[in-house]
Design an enzyme around this catalytic site. Structure first.
Site, mmCIF file in Angstrom:
data_model
loop_
_atom_site.group_PDB
_atom_site.id
_atom_site.type_symbol
_atom_site.label_atom_id
_atom_site.label_comp_id
_atom_site.label_asym_id
_atom_site.label_seq_id
_atom_site.Cartn_x
_atom_site.Cartn_y
_atom_site.Cartn_z
ATOM 1 N N HIS A 270 0.852 -1.195 0.000
ATOM 2 C CA HIS A 270 0.000 0.000 0.000
ATOM 3 C C HIS A 270 0.881 1.234 0.000
ATOM 4 O O HIS A 270 1.969 1.230 0.536
ATOM 5 C CB HIS A 270 -0.891 0.009 1.251
ATOM 6 C CG HIS A 270 -2.073 0.914 1.119
ATOM 7 N ND1 HIS A 270 -2.003 2.249 1.424
ATOM 8 C CD2 HIS A 270 -3.321 0.675 0.672
ATOM 9 C CE1 HIS A 270 -3.187 2.791 1.198
ATOM 10 N NE2 HIS A 270 -4.007 1.867 0.739
ATOM 11 N N ASP A 328 -7.998 -5.247 -0.684
ATOM 12 C CA ASP A 328 -8.354 -6.020 -1.883
ATOM 13 C C ASP A 328 -8.008 -7.497 -1.786
ATOM 14 O O ASP A 328 -8.395 -8.276 -2.650
ATOM 15 C CB ASP A 328 -7.650 -5.407 -3.095
ATOM 16 C CG ASP A 328 -8.150 -3.994 -3.330
ATOM 17 O OD1 ASP A 328 -7.340 -3.062 -3.355
ATOM 18 O OD2 ASP A 328 -9.388 -3.823 -3.432
HETATM 19 C C1 SDX Z 1 -6.015 0.448 -3.067
HETATM 20 O O1 SDX Z 1 -4.254 4.835 -1.852
HETATM 21 C C2 SDX Z 1 -5.230 4.205 -1.340
HETATM 22 O O2 SDX Z 1 -5.711 4.505 -0.273
HETATM 23 C C3 SDX Z 1 -5.777 3.101 -2.176
HETATM 24 C C4 SDX Z 1 -6.827 2.236 -1.522
HETATM 25 C C5 SDX Z 1 -8.098 3.002 -1.299
HETATM 26 O O3 SDX Z 1 -8.874 2.603 -0.429
HETATM 27 O O4 SDX Z 1 -8.349 3.963 -2.065
HETATM 28 O O5 SDX Z 1 -6.353 1.715 -0.304
HETATM 29 C C6 SDX Z 1 -7.191 1.069 -2.428
HETATM 30 O O6 SDX Z 1 -5.678 0.825 -4.143
HETATM 31 C C7 SDX Z 1 -5.208 -0.574 -2.311
HETATM 32 C C8 SDX Z 1 -3.964 -1.053 -3.095
HETATM 33 C C9 SDX Z 1 -4.455 -2.061 -4.127
HETATM 34 N N1 SDX Z 1 -3.374 -2.387 -5.069
HETATM 35 C C10 SDX Z 1 -2.816 -3.618 -5.025
HETATM 36 O O7 SDX Z 1 -3.035 -4.469 -4.172
HETATM 37 C C11 SDX Z 1 -1.865 -3.879 -6.164
HETATM 38 C C12 SDX Z 1 -0.618 -4.565 -5.621
HETATM 39 N N2 SDX Z 1 0.115 -3.597 -4.800
HETATM 40 C C13 SDX Z 1 1.210 -2.903 -5.442
HETATM 41 O O8 SDX Z 1 0.965 -2.590 -6.793
HETATM 42 C C14 SDX Z 1 1.727 -1.774 -4.580
HETATM 43 O O9 SDX Z 1 1.823 -2.233 -3.298
HETATM 44 C C15 SDX Z 1 1.019 -0.442 -4.553
HETATM 45 C C16 SDX Z 1 0.770 0.084 -5.925
HETATM 46 C C17 SDX Z 1 -0.267 -0.540 -3.826
HETATM 47 C C18 SDX Z 1 1.958 0.494 -3.856
HETATM 48 O O10 SDX Z 1 3.131 0.536 -4.639
HETATM 49 P P1 SDX Z 1 4.401 1.274 -4.126
HETATM 50 O O11 SDX Z 1 4.060 2.675 -3.788
HETATM 51 O O12 SDX Z 1 5.542 1.011 -5.060
HETATM 52 O O13 SDX Z 1 4.673 0.505 -2.745
HETATM 53 P P2 SDX Z 1 5.892 0.726 -1.883
HETATM 54 O O14 SDX Z 1 6.591 1.998 -2.186
HETATM 55 O O15 SDX Z 1 5.456 0.482 -0.476
HETATM 56 O O16 SDX Z 1 6.840 -0.497 -2.350
HETATM 57 C C19 SDX Z 1 7.944 -0.827 -1.549
HETATM 58 C C20 SDX Z 1 8.669 -1.927 -2.274
HETATM 59 C C21 SDX Z 1 8.936 -1.610 -3.742
HETATM 60 O O17 SDX Z 1 10.102 -2.293 -4.066
HETATM 61 P P3 SDX Z 1 11.489 -1.413 -4.153
HETATM 62 O O18 SDX Z 1 11.251 -0.353 -5.193
HETATM 63 O O19 SDX Z 1 11.666 -0.817 -2.741
HETATM 64 O O20 SDX Z 1 12.531 -2.432 -4.520
HETATM 65 O O21 SDX Z 1 7.853 -3.115 -2.286
HETATM 66 C C22 SDX Z 1 7.612 -3.496 -3.614
HETATM 67 C C23 SDX Z 1 7.806 -2.272 -4.494
HETATM 68 O O22 SDX Z 1 8.179 -2.668 -5.790
HETATM 69 N N3 SDX Z 1 6.196 -3.901 -3.658
HETATM 70 C C24 SDX Z 1 5.778 -5.132 -3.916
HETATM 71 C C25 SDX Z 1 4.379 -5.070 -3.815
HETATM 72 N N4 SDX Z 1 4.001 -3.839 -3.493
HETATM 73 C C26 SDX Z 1 5.143 -3.114 -3.396
HETATM 74 N N5 SDX Z 1 6.446 -6.268 -4.244
HETATM 75 C C27 SDX Z 1 5.662 -7.353 -4.460
HETATM 76 N N6 SDX Z 1 4.303 -7.387 -4.367
HETATM 77 C C28 SDX Z 1 3.647 -6.254 -4.049
HETATM 78 N N7 SDX Z 1 2.301 -6.263 -3.977
#
Ligand code: SDX
Length: 393
Positions: A270, A328
């Site tokens: 998130h 989700d």
């Molecule tokens: C919603 O914003 C909101 O409030 C949204 C929401 C709402 O109610 O409106 O809560 C609803 O959208 C929830 C999120 C739903 N999306 C997903 O579940 C999709 C899967 N999640 C990822 O795409 C991701 O976690 C995001 C898009 C949600 C966040 O992405 P970020 O900002 O890149 O996350 P981060 O900065 O915390 O990531 C830290 C690290 C990164 O790696 P590095 O660049 O540090 O090497 O963790 C990795 C990311 O690549 N990472 C994941 C991951 N999510 C982040 N690796 C594997 N699986 C994942 N799901």
């Protein structure tokens, strides 16, 4: 500073604006709607009670609640001519595409609700939007399965009315299962608002230009559709079904950790929560209740989800990156057990989030210091240079 979006070089994205509506503490996994913890609201409120709280800032007194319920009930039907919009779509159109189109088209019908300078018209647009979203969504579902549209019934509450408009057929009486209606109500409450997420920021930015509320909500629906945002519930179930069995989980955990693999664990991680999304816990409990109610308590996909969560939460990669299940992760299994096809999952999210979008839009519009949003940028392109004719390039 445009009054909402302020670019601060210390942040990698536009910092959020001021709001009194929702508070999130991402490190502690806290979510409050107007100061009330989400678990207490999900357990005790109806959806319209929560809507009243988000819109007006306080839990409603009995007569205030009845007043909102009556105003919403009176506006659940859509103009009969809107039915024709649906026949313009292919039967296999994604319901979110239909929602973007039909909701945007509301501004072509309700001319008494688009002058945002008139408080009465703003209130009218808000009531109409919240009242009609379930009807428009149910019509999109009915159109996709080739069944006749079902009109709303004034003696049913918001969640039960929606279930009936989706699953009733003219040939027999439809009884709403109270356990499923309670689950639907709780799911709507969990999804109602979430501070300045991508789709809410979209609605605020569109609204800051003075665009009418129907067009702004349509923009919010378009943004919510993305798999990184509201589309993740559909993507999470697809992922769990692709994994299929617990013995295949290690392969997907490995892929999620592989920087060269674009695969992400859907429903995990998130932008704000670096702890367990408080909504995910409530959703997991609701998931068990619905599966029991429909006789699927041994659903193999739930077993995959719970084992995937257990393994991920004990894996250093996810622990160090503070990746936890979000709302989700369990919602897809729950919504499928309620009878919805996967392409309707984000539509349900949009129904609930319309209350938050409207509350946030009203808060922005009513802020006297509000100006058009204009996020700035850090220019990293070419320095100024002179034109070169094509023969000299
Ligand atoms: C919603 O914003 C909101 O409030 C949204 C929401 C709402 O109610 O409106 O809560 C609803 O959208 C929830 C999120 C739903 N999306 C997903 O579940 C999709 C899967 N999640 C990822 O795409 C991701 O976690 C995001 C898009 C949600 C966040 O992405 P970020 O900002 O890149 O996350 P981060 O900065 O915390 O990531 C830290 C690290 C990164 O790696 P590095 O660049 O540090 O090497 O963790 C990795 C990311 O690549 N990472 C994941 C991951 N999510 C982040 N690796 C594997 N699986 C994942 N799901």
């Amino acid at each position: 500073d445009s009054g909402c979006f302020t670019y601060d070089p210390g942040f990698t994205s536009t910092a959020s604006c001021e709001s009194k509506i929702t508070y999130i503490d991402g490190d502690k996994g806290i979510l409050l709607y107007r100061g009330y913890p989400i678990d207490q609201l999900a357990e005790n409120c109806t959806f319209l009670e929560t809507a009243y709280l988000l819109l007006y800032g306080e839990l409603p007194k009995a007569e205030q609640y009845e007043g909102l319920k009556e105003r919403i009930t009176k506006h659940t039907m859509v103009h009969e001519q809107m039915n024709r919009f649906y026949t313009g779509f292919r039967r296999d159109a994604h319901p979110m595409a239909v929602m973007v189109g039909v909701v945007g088209a509301l501004s072509a019908f309700y001319h008494d609700s688009i002058d945002i300078k008139d408080p009465r018209q703003r209130e009218m647009a808000s009531i109409r939007m919240i009242a009609k979203m379930p009807t428009i969504a149910a019509m999109a579902y009915k159109y996709s399965v080739g069944q006749p549209f079902v009109y709303p019934k004034n003696d049913l509450d918001y969640s039960a009315n929606f279930l009936r408009m989706c699953f009733a057929v003219p040939c027999e009486e439809y009884q709403v299962d109270p356990v499923l209606a309670r689950a639907m109500r709780r799911i709507f409450i969990l999804h109602a608002d979430h501070e300045q997420n991508a789709s809410t920021s979209t609605v605020r930015l569109a609204g800051s230009s003075g665009a009418n509320p129907f067009a702004c909500i349509s923009a919010g629906i378009a943004c919510l559709w993305g798999p990184a945002h509201g589309g993740a519930n559909e993507a999470a179930l697809t992922m769990l079904e692709e994994i299929g069995s617990v013995d295949r989980i290690p392969e997907y955990i490995k892929r999620a950790k592989d920087k060269n693999d674009s695969f992400r664990l859907m429903g995990f991680g998130h932008r704000v929560y670096k702890n367990y999304d408080p909504r995910a816990k409530i959703m997991q409990k609701t998931c068990h209740e619905v599966l029991d109610a429909v006789g699927h308590h041994d659903d193999p996909i739930l077993k995959v989800a719970m084992e995937l969560e257990r393994i991920a939460l004990s894996d250093d990669y996810f622990v160090q990156k503070k990746l936890y299940p979000n709302i989700d992760f369990y919602s897809g299994i729950t919504l499928k057990a309620l009878g919805f096809p996967t392409d309707m999952f984000t539509v349900l999210f949009a129904i609930a989030r319309t209350v938050g979008w409207i509350a946030q839009w009203m808060e922005m519009i009513e802020d006297p210091s509000q100006r058009i949003g204009r996020p700035r940028q850090l220019y990293t392109g070419a320095p100024e240079r002179a034109y070169v004719p094509v023969e000299a390039r």
